[in-house]
Design an enzyme around this catalytic site. Structure first.
Site, mmCIF file in Angstrom:
data_model
loop_
_atom_site.group_PDB
_atom_site.id
_atom_site.type_symbol
_atom_site.label_atom_id
_atom_site.label_comp_id
_atom_site.label_asym_id
_atom_site.label_seq_id
_atom_site.Cartn_x
_atom_site.Cartn_y
_atom_site.Cartn_z
ATOM 1 N N GLU A 49 15.221 0.857 -16.128
ATOM 2 C CA GLU A 49 15.806 1.175 -14.562
ATOM 3 C C GLU A 49 14.632 0.982 -13.706
ATOM 4 O O GLU A 49 14.263 1.671 -13.454
ATOM 5 C CB GLU A 49 17.259 1.910 -14.700
ATOM 6 C CG GLU A 49 18.184 1.780 -15.362
ATOM 7 C CD GLU A 49 18.758 3.156 -14.929
ATOM 8 O OE1 GLU A 49 18.657 3.623 -14.356
ATOM 9 O OE2 GLU A 49 20.225 3.721 -16.180
ATOM 10 N N ASP A 60 23.477 11.100 -5.627
ATOM 11 C CA ASP A 60 22.041 11.369 -6.491
ATOM 12 C C ASP A 60 21.981 12.458 -5.676
ATOM 13 O O ASP A 60 21.626 13.139 -4.909
ATOM 14 C CB ASP A 60 20.990 10.547 -6.139
ATOM 15 C CG ASP A 60 20.816 9.048 -7.409
ATOM 16 O OD1 ASP A 60 21.517 9.299 -8.050
ATOM 17 O OD2 ASP A 60 21.555 7.718 -6.846
#
Lengths: 278, 409
Positions: A49, A60
């Site tokens: 990723e 996040d």
């Protein structure tokens, strides 16, 4: 067959689970992040990723927030991220690359041009954190036209009745967000994971990756004992952060430290035999 | 008195958003999957509450006896005389309990949160007005409360921080980014996604993922509903213009919405131009932004070419936000409302004008609306009418204003 599907088919045939590490583009600079990316397959990455830095990563935790800011400071733009993938592809045609990011930089680039350029650069799949199925039409057509997999997130809060909606239009694999929370914080217990997976398996035939809160080789091994892949991001970014000098610049330790940790995670993941669990 | 508006017809501009939470191309639900089921639940709960007369009765009771509604519509005679043009009326939202329009929305949402069985509230705040309003209702109903506030704003809005803490709220300073409203919003969303099982995210403006823009607008529409009745009683006709300040845009949306289908009423939203629209230090998202996706919705955003959100600037913490509610973006695109800017300096001047001519110390946010009204009024006839929304009172801002006037308190 897409690179992602091919990779999972190979792993399945070998009876192995996959490790999916995360690298934030341009964190803390282009060359360092490219060196990490290039070193990842040999260190045991099965898929990778690549984080596309965004100024406001609201899903996040602190670790990825800081990495995103370092990436932006390090010159990240969508164009630069795609350049980095293209540079990686020159030396690796087998390891799938998934871009992970938020909607706005894609929208700013233009969804159609983005999908074309991403495919041309060698990107295989997209995870757009703030694009639930309800908003997926923005990318669905151009992604399909360019053969890019759309990897859908599924969460503990997703009820069974909603699973078909989430998986409609999903391809490549499914990303199970194993906790309610932001990245890099709490870790789901083995029991929680074991309970969650059957309901997902009933709703999809796609491989399932588990992410959020996987920090150690043990946790990564636990994850692939029930799922098909484990995603590790914050733990690697923490290591990277720890090697930076006082000005936040990369040091000679940066690339080796991240890859060394990745090797430990990969060994644990690859030691799990998947033939029994299927 | 009822906060409910009359039903909008098929060709009405008041019928939005559509089923996807869109106003034209704006709005939507750009959130992580973890939150999506919660938004669907919220939407269903809100629809059920809207259809329940008991909910409306309960809300009306609190709006009257706790918030102190209706708020007066005040004819600002001395300011009108001094400016020498259109008659200026002020909608006195600063007289609400807690000193701003924010409590209208907060009261509606806290009743909804209680219906949904939530026990903990999180909210973002800029100037602290929404935070104070939220902390207030959490005290009233005995609920846990966490308020996220940018560290810069914590510094420049100390009185409100202390108020929130007195009310029992936990105030969490956010140091990410520039430490203002945008960063507080990110952090509040992170708290919500982490504590979904018991927590309700009480959004303070007409932005965020659907159904928040619609819900907050509906709860704030009481401002416009009352204004319509009051101006008809006072003047026997609708005003020529309504002027309101825009940060996220909740006070403006609340006073605009009941007038959307009255084309003779000009609607003007005043964004914070900061140091000037072209200074690079502005919060004028509609005038200087492009459509993009942030905080769950598509709307006009201050952003760079790569889609990274840029920092906003305004003297007013409540307007210091790089986005705006999606319905305003739509109203701007279709031309139903006009969006203009007022600078920090113009707001400071208007703050003093209002204080000295009317004996009303307005919030710096509201001073932006007054600043534009003061420009507009002299260009209009004496038989014309402007309504300015005084969305909050300025007690919280006296330290900032003193500093700019070179006075040590």
């Amino acid at each position: 067959m897409s690179r992602i599907a091919r990779r999972f088919a190979t792993l399945r045939a070998q009876g192995r689970g996959a490790l999916i590490p995360y690298v934030e583009a341009c964190d803390p600079d282009y060359d360092t992040s490219l060196a990490i990316l290039r070193g990842m397959p040999a260190a045991g990455a099965d898929l990778i990723e690549v984080g596309v830095p965004f100024s406001d990563p609201s899903a996040d935790g602190p670790t990825i927030q800081k990495a995103a800011l370092r990436g932006l400071k390090g010159g990240a733009s969508m164009k630069r991220v795609l350049e980095m993938v293209r540079a990686f592809r020159e030396g690796d045609d087998g390891t799938p690359i998934i871009l992970m990011g938020y909607t706005n930089p894609i929208e700013a680039y233009g969804p159609e041009r983005f999908c074309m350029d991403a495919k041309a650069a060698g990107v295989d799949g997209l995870i757009v954190v703030d694009m639930p199925p309800e908003e997926a039409d923005l990318l669905a057509a151009p992604a399909a036209a360019n053969g890019l997999d759309i990897i859908r997130l599924v969460a503990p809060t997703t009820p069974d009745a909603r699973l078909p909606i989430v998986f409609n239009g999903a391809s490549g694999f499914v990303y199970y967000v194993s906790i309610t929370g932001v990245t890099g914080t709490r870790t789901a217990s083995t029991d929680e994971l074991a309970a969650a997976l059957p309901r997902l398996r009933r709703a999809t035939d796609l491989p399932i990756a588990i992410g959020f809160g996987i920090r150690t080789p043990e946790r990564a091994a636990n994850a692939v004992s029930v799922a098909d892949a484990a995603v590790v991001a914050s733990a690697l970014l923490n290591t990277l952060e720890g090697t930076l000098d006082a000005d936040g610049k990369a040091t000679a330790k940066t690339v080796p430290a991240v890859l060394e940790q990745l090797r430990g995670l990969a060994d644990a993941v690859h030691a799990v035999s998947k033939t029994a669990s299927k | 008195m009822s906060a409910t508006e009359t039903q909008a017809g098929a060709n009405s501009l008041r019928s939005g958003p559509d089923g996807r939470g869109r106003f034209g191309i704006f709005g939507g639900r750009f959130v992580a999957e973890t939150l999506m089921p919660l938004l669907l639940e919220l939407d269903a709960a809100y629809k059920a509450a809207q259809a329940d007369p008991e909910f409306q009765r309960e809300l009306d009771f609190y709006l009257k006896d706790y918030v102190g509604r209706p708020s007066p519509l005040w004819l600002a005679r001395r300011m009108t005389e001094q400016l020498g043009g259109a008659k200026i009326y002020m909608k006195r939202e600063e007289l609400n309990h807690t000193g701003s329009h924010k409590l209208n929305n907060v009261m509606g949402q806290i009743l909804l949160a209680r219906r949904m069985g939530r026990t903990r509230i999180v909210a973002e705040t800029g100037a602290g007005q929404h935070g104070v309003a939220t902390a207030t209702v959490c005290a009233l109903f005995g609920m846990k409360c966490a308020i996220y506030m940018g560290a810069t704003d914590v510094e420049r809005q100390k009185p409100n921080v202390f108020r929130m803490r007195l009310l029992g709220a936990e105030v969490v300073p956010v140091t990410a980014g520039a430490g203002t409203l945008k960063d507080a919003m990110n952090e509040a969303m992170r708290d919500w996604v982490t504590n979904v099982h018991d927590t309700y995210f009480l959004v303070g403006t007409v932005a965020g993922p659907h159904p928040y823009p619609q819900m907050v607008r509906d709860f704030q529409a009481v401002i416009g509903v009352e204004t319509k009745e009051q101006i008809m009683a006072a003047e026997g006709r609708l005003p020529d213009a309504i002027v309101a300040a825009i940060g996220g845009g909740s006070n403006a949306m609340g006073i605009f919405h009941p007038f959307l289908d009255d084309p003779e009423v000009k609607l003007i939203g005043v964004e914070a131009a900061g140091c000037g629209l072209d200074s690079g230090r502005t919060a004028a998202s509609i005038e200087r932004g492009r459509p993009g996706v942030l905080h769950g919705n598509r709307t006009y955003l201050l952003q760079d070419e790569d889609g990274q959100i840029t920092e906003a600037h305004s003297i007013s913490a409540g307007l210091d936000y790089p986005g705006v509610g999606p319905e305003h973006s739509w109203l701007s695109d279709i031309g139903r409302a006009d969006y203009v800017g007022a600078t920090d300096q113009e707001a400071l001047d208007a703050f003093q004008l209002c204080t000295r001519t009317e004996g009303i110390i307005p919030a710096l946010e509201s001073a932006h609306a007054i600043a534009y009204a003061a420009k507009l009024a002299p260009t209009m006839g004496k038989d014309q009418i402007i309504v300015v929304n005084i969305s909050g009172r300025g007690d919280k801002d006296i330290f900032t204003v003193a500093e700019h006037l070179g006075v040590k308190l």
